[in-house]
Enzyme design. Structure first.
Site, short mmCIF file in Angstrom:
data_model
loop_
_atom_site.label_atom_id
_atom_site.label_comp_id
_atom_site.label_asym_id
_atom_site.label_seq_id
_atom_site.Cartn_x
_atom_site.Cartn_y
_atom_site.Cartn_z
CB VAL A 242 -0.95 0.00 1.22
CG1 VAL A 242 -1.86 1.22 1.15
CG2 VAL A 242 -1.77 -1.28 1.25
CE LYS A 243 3.81 4.14 -5.38
NZ LYS A 243 3.69 4.72 -6.73
CB ILE A 244 1.20 5.52 3.00
CG1 ILE A 244 0.57 4.13 3.22
CG2 ILE A 244 0.72 6.54 4.00
CD1 ILE A 244 -0.87 4.11 3.56
#
Ligand code: E4P
Length: 215
Positions: free
Chosen positions: A82-84
């Site tokens: 997951v890109k945050i």
């Protein structure tokens, strides 16, 4: 150094995967917006083609929203990362997601201290954007050198994922600096294998082989 492809285009991903040296994929909202397939279906298909980490980005900007979206994205496949974004709320989300064993990729990293905070929060990857720094007259690769050094100084496990790569020299420098991963557009991956002297040399060998056969 691991090779990731920076695209959401399934044909490009399949072609790069066929090389046998593709270790992962990075997508972002802009890349997904170029494709016609609904994003969940597309991410599902991508995760079937590539066994390694496949980055998909949250669009919430508050910590709780990021965590909700991250948990939802992680349901798609076991290799979703997951890109945050590297903002205050993102650091909190990365810390919480690391405690839940959800892989994260801290995106839009433009400073060494952002990268240090990501590592302290337990991020799986940090993505310094080198091309976008070059675009504003900063030397993007200087940031990679700094982050690699800082992580080595303290033995952090977070992997340095060089992003926003625009040309083969970015990839060469990333490897020389010891970055863990380079994510590259399909065009750059193909440029890495291409060399005019290889093509000229191969043609000469094949032409000469014709003479051998005639003799
Ligand atoms: C990385 O994960 C990003 O998707 C990407 O590298 C951004 O590249 P760009 O600056 O060329 O848009």
């Amino acid at each position: 150094m691991k090779f990731f492809i920076d695209t959401a285009n399934l044909d490009e991903i399949k072609e790069a995967a066929a090389l046998g040296i593709l270790d992962g994929v990075t997508t972002n909202p802009s890349l997904l917006s170029k494709e016609s397939m609904p994003y969940r279906k597309l991410l599902t298909e991508i995760c079937k083609v590539v066994e390694g980490p496949v980055s998909a980005e949250v669009v919430a900007t508050d910590t709780e929203g990021m965590i909700r979206e991250a948990e939802d994205l992680a349901e798609i496949a076991g290799n979703i990362t997951v890109k945050i974004p590297c903002i205050k709320e993102g650091i909190k989300a990365i810390k919480r997601l690391s405690e839940k064993d959800i892989m994260t990729n801290a995106t839009l990293c433009f400073s060494p201290m952002q990268a240090l905070m990501v590592a302290k929060a337990g991020g799986t990857f940090v993505s310094p954007f080198v091309g976008r720094l070059d675009d504003v007259s900063h030397v993007g690769m200087d940031l990679i050198r700094q982050v690699v050094t800082i992580y080595e100084n303290y033995g952090f496990k977070t992997e340095v994922l060089v992003a926003s790569i625009r040309n083969p020299l970015h990839a060469v420098d990333a490897a020389l600096m010891g970055a863990h991963v380079a994510t590259m557009p399909f065009k750059v991956i193909t440029q890495l294998i291409k060399h005019p002297l290889t093509d000229v040399g191969l043609k000469r060998f094949l032409d000469d082989w014709e003479k051998v056969n005639k003799g």
